[in-house]
Design an enzyme around this catalytic site. Structure first.
Site, PDB file in Angstrom:
ATOM      1  N   ARG A  59      32.749  45.727  54.926  1.00  0.00           N
ATOM      2  CA  ARG A  59      33.211  46.230  53.624  1.00  0.00           C
ATOM      3  C   ARG A  59      33.870  47.600  53.788  1.00  0.00           C
ATOM      4  NH1 ARG A  59      30.170  48.893  50.295  1.00  0.00           N
ATOM      5  NH2 ARG A  59      28.264  47.685  50.614  1.00  0.00           N
ATOM      6  N   TYR A 112      52.698  41.964  34.971  1.00  0.00           N
ATOM      7  CA  TYR A 112      51.854  40.811  35.255  1.00  0.00           C
ATOM      8  C   TYR A 112      50.780  40.678  34.169  1.00  0.00           C
ATOM      9  CZ  TYR A 112      48.980  37.664  38.084  1.00  0.00           C
ATOM     10  OH  TYR A 112      48.257  36.587  38.547  1.00  0.00           O
ATOM     11  N   ASP A 184      54.106  48.283  41.343  1.00  0.00           N
ATOM     12  CA  ASP A 184      53.747  46.941  41.805  1.00  0.00           C
ATOM     13  C   ASP A 184      55.018  46.344  42.416  1.00  0.00           C
ATOM     14  OD1 ASP A 184      53.281  44.204  42.073  1.00  0.00           O
ATOM     15  OD2 ASP A 184      51.962  44.111  40.316  1.00  0.00           O
ATOM     16  N   LYS A 209      51.553  36.533  47.273  1.00  0.00           N
ATOM     17  CA  LYS A 209      52.925  36.109  47.000  1.00  0.00           C
ATOM     18  C   LYS A 209      53.786  36.260  48.255  1.00  0.00           C
ATOM     19  CE  LYS A 209      50.936  35.861  43.000  1.00  0.00           C
ATOM     20  NZ  LYS A 209      51.028  36.871  41.985  1.00  0.00           N
TER      21      LYS A 209
HETATM   22  C1  LIG Z   1      50.194  37.642  41.270  1.00  0.00           C
HETATM   23  C2  LIG Z   1      50.501  39.016  40.859  1.00  0.00           C
HETATM   24  C3  LIG Z   1      49.490  39.977  40.714  1.00  0.00           C
HETATM   25  C4  LIG Z   1      48.027  39.656  40.888  1.00  0.00           C
HETATM   26  O1  LIG Z   1      47.720  39.264  42.187  1.00  0.00           O
HETATM   27  P1  LIG Z   1      46.516  38.285  42.583  1.00  0.00           P
HETATM   28  O2  LIG Z   1      46.605  38.239  44.056  1.00  0.00           O
HETATM   29  O3  LIG Z   1      46.733  36.988  41.903  1.00  0.00           O
HETATM   30  O4  LIG Z   1      45.261  38.962  42.081  1.00  0.00           O
HETATM   31  C5  LIG Z   1      49.870  41.261  40.370  1.00  0.00           C
HETATM   32  N1  LIG Z   1      51.161  41.592  40.168  1.00  0.00           N
HETATM   33  C6  LIG Z   1      52.143  40.695  40.288  1.00  0.00           C
HETATM   34  C7  LIG Z   1      53.561  41.115  40.045  1.00  0.00           C
HETATM   35  C8  LIG Z   1      51.865  39.376  40.642  1.00  0.00           C
HETATM   36  O5  LIG Z   1      52.860  38.490  40.734  1.00  0.00           O
END
Ligand SMILES: *Cc1c(COP(=O)(O)O)cnc(C)c1O
Length: 408
Positions: A59, A112, A184, A209
């Site tokens: 962790r 998101y 992000d 992603k």
């Molecule tokens: C999918 C996504 C998230 C969240 O990510 P997870 O891995 O599903 O928790 C945050 N921001 C964007 C732009 C995303 O496409």
């Protein structure tokens, strides 16, 4: 490890974070262990005191995870990175580290869905004030800044409207007001956009992603530009426990080796698909950062190297047409998520952005007939053929519905 500052991005994807390993292993071994033996009482004590090399407990740190973190930090041009269990775990750690009761956070309106919901329903309970702002409008950003604004949180291109926010200008406004900027960067990946070059302080990713790119891992990461931001984030991550595990780290690190190649193909394919959709009779409008019709086309050109793999479009016939289209595609997979090698299609109003509710959706520009496409790396002709066939079905069904007056 090599000096990654002197190699190109493509080479960095292959080599960053890779060290010398036992037996000459070319890839980082998977240290699938929860804990690490100390050589002696003194060694254990030294590690807990933060001195000397070694690991204590997964962790807190793990060599397989560190290798992946070093890779993403190098790709983004940041100082350090922290692997997390998911993109949302990463985003939550950023909020929990930088926001306290009485603080204000300014967040992109096109964001998101769960990021919006987390701020609105959890952080407001803890006394954090939240404003969702159209951050593609710099005057709106200026007006929404307050003395208590501690964090400006930007998603660009935003989800799912693909609104583009001017990173350099927003950083100036935020820093003048004493706020940190977190971006992000999930939709672009460091192959196409590097927020630190525009002065951002923190970058987060859903590595689920494009970074991993193969739709087989849920993971996230936080990257910091300044080493001083690392320790407070690491403490909160360690205490809240949303860490990535060694095996998922290994998979993401493997996926990253082809990031530059994949992003090139995502961009090429998406451009062709967007141009095809734009000309189709049944499509009301297409939003893609690579189309001249995109309202922020020129802002995009300033800050990203390619236009990405995400397309948003609006079908004539709204919700009904969207439903028929999604039931008619064959190659394109009806699934949420994005950024994988396979083309995915989904309906934000009933899926990813359902939890926002209709009012927040309307405010964020998400209408009921919007469809989101994550264009994969298949041959573009196959993707277009599939969409064309599905649109034919939409046309047929709409004609029947019109004749029978069956519209909802
Ligand atoms: C999918 C996504 C998230 C969240 O990510 P997870 O891995 O599903 O928790 C945050 N921001 C964007 C732009 C995303 O496409």
């Amino acid at each position: 490890m090599e000096d990654h500052k002197n190699i190109s991005f493509e080479s960095m994807c292959v080599h960053a974070g890779i060290d010398e390993y036992e037996f000459g292993s070319v890839v980082p071994p998977i240290y699938q262990t929860s804990t690490f033996k100390f050589k002696s009482a003194q060694h254990g004590a030294a590690l807990f005191a933060g001195e000397g090399k070694g690991h204590i407990y997964t962790r807190m740190s793990n060599p397989t995870i560190e290798a992946m973190e070093d890779s993403v930090a190098a790709l983004e041009g940041g100082a350090k990175a922290l692997g997390c269990a998911s993109g949302m775990a990463a985003i939550n750690v950023v909020f929990a580290t930088f926001l306290s009761a009485g603080d204000h956070v300014l967040c992109s309106q096109a964001v998101y869905g769960p990021t919006n919901t987390l701020l609105r329903t959890v952080y407001t309970r803890f006394g954090v004030e939240v404003s969702f702002v159209d951050t593609s409008d710099l005057n709106a950003v200026k007006e929404a800044m307050r003395p208590e604004t501690k964090l400006v949180y930007i998603e660009t291109p935003g989800n799912p409207t693909l609104a583009i926010s001017d990173l350099g200008e927003i950083v100036k406004i935020a820093h003048e007001g004493g706020a940190k900027v977190c971006v992000d960067n999930t939709f672009m990946s460091p192959a196409l956009q590097k927020p630190f070059e525009f002065g951002a302080d923190v970058v987060v990713h859903s590595m689920t992603k494009f970074l991993n790119g193969h739709a087989d891992v849920v993971a996230g990461i936080i990257v910091v530009k300044e080493p001083s931001d690392y320790s407070p984030l690491k403490k909160v991550l360690n205490q809240t426990g949303g860490v990535i595990d060694p095996f998922n780290s290994f998979l993401v690190h493997r996926g990253i080796k082809t990031l530059a190649l994949r992003m090139e193909r995502h961009c090429e394919n998406a451009q062709k698909v967007a141009e095809f959709l734009e000309k189709h009779d049944l499509i009301q409008s297409v939003t893609y950062p690579g189309l001249r019709s995109h309202p922020h086309y020129f802002t995009g050109l300033k800050q990203h190297k390619g236009h990405g793999g995400m397309i948003t479009f609006h079908l004539k016939g709204g919700y009904d047409a969207g439903e028929i289209m999604m039931n008619s595609v064959k190659l394109c997979q009806l699934a949420v998520s994005l950024g994988g090698v396979e083309t995915l299609i989904q309906h934000p109003a009933s899926m990813t952005h359902f939890s926002m509710g209709p009012d927040a959706r309307k405010e964020a520009g998400i209408d009921e007939g919007m469809v989101r496409l994550s264009v994969g790396i298949e041959h573009y002709k196959d993707i277009i053929k599939d969409l064309e066939a599905a649109l034919y079905e939409v046309g047929e069904a709409l004609t029947v519905k019109q004749e029978k007056n069956l519209f909802r």
